[in-house]
Scaffold this active site. Sequence first.
Site, PDB file in Angstrom:
ATOM      1  N   SER A 173    -128.808  24.162  20.819  1.00 40.86           N
ATOM      2  CA  SER A 173    -129.146  22.859  21.374  1.00 40.86           C
ATOM      3  C   SER A 173    -129.130  22.907  22.907  1.00 40.86           C
ATOM      4  CB  SER A 173    -128.170  21.810  20.824  1.00 40.86           C
ATOM      5  OG  SER A 173    -128.595  20.507  21.090  1.00 40.86           O
ATOM      6  N   ASP A 208    -134.938  18.013  11.826  1.00 39.11           N
ATOM      7  CA  ASP A 208    -133.969  17.981  12.932  1.00 39.11           C
ATOM      8  C   ASP A 208    -134.145  16.665  13.679  1.00 39.11           C
ATOM      9  OD1 ASP A 208    -132.438  18.326  15.224  1.00 39.11           O
ATOM     10  OD2 ASP A 208    -133.021  20.415  15.505  1.00 39.11           O
ATOM     11  N   HIS A 216    -129.626  19.693  12.587  1.00 37.21           N
ATOM     12  CA  HIS A 216    -129.605  20.226  13.943  1.00 37.21           C
ATOM     13  C   HIS A 216    -128.633  21.382  14.134  1.00 37.21           C
ATOM     14  CE1 HIS A 216    -130.449  20.162  18.185  1.00 37.21           C
ATOM     15  NE2 HIS A 216    -129.195  19.874  18.507  1.00 37.21           N
TER      16      HIS A 216
END
Length: 273
Positions: free
Chosen positions: A97, A220, A248
């Site tokens: 991320s 996601d 995610h």
Amino acid sequence: MDEPILRRNNVKVSGRAGAQPMLFAHGFDCDQTMWRAVAPAFEADHQVVLFDYVGSGQSDRSAYDPARYSSLDGYAQDVLEIIDALNLREVVFVGHSVGGIIGMLASIKAPERFSQLVLVGPSPCYINHPPDYLGGFEQGDLEGLLELMEKNDLGWASFLAPVVMGNPDRPELAAELHGSFCATDPTIARQFAHATVFSDHRREVSQVTVPSLILQPSDDAIAPATVGDYLRKHLPGTTFQPMAAVGHCPHVSHPKETVQLIQTYLNETRVRL
């Protein structure tokens, strides 16, 4: 080795000494334990390095500087200082991320230190800028999240954890992420969130010179397929890999697939070189 930096970021080194290093970077409000089902798979062939960003996990929170960490550049400097402290070269950087975007920024500053980037669910910008870019959120949505964090120190975590993790049939995963969110100092969490969700690093994407792998999970909610498609088109030298994993955090929810895709990419890259 620079021991103060290693203590500051709670750096842990394992695996094969002297082998090519793999540096694993966690995402927002998490810590290095999120890699516990992935990182050990690389210890036989790599020197594995785990760490916590300042303010997260077991890092030295007294080292937190609101000015330095008001943008992702401060976190990218942490990455480079860890690499310098351990005298690492040819680093395979694996970032989840926002941790992936931080690694991307670090690689722009010192490309000679990196071999490959592995970016798991990355997003250079979370805000929609139609018609050319759909980051998944309107600015008002993100402002609302920051307001919730300001008013309610922990209620935001109960809201956000299931959204981030996905996999509603496995509530224990969201519970773990919730616990990680709640373990961070609320003030630091808000500042990290602000630096993350209001950043726009689309311009830097084209400056990356290090080969990369993008792992794009399905469904996601944080870095949707439109973001992955944008990076596939604009990030030089990237390999784009859709995942069967949902949510995610595939390194937590689907570690076997995550390991397999990273290993395949590294093996294929090694052959090409």
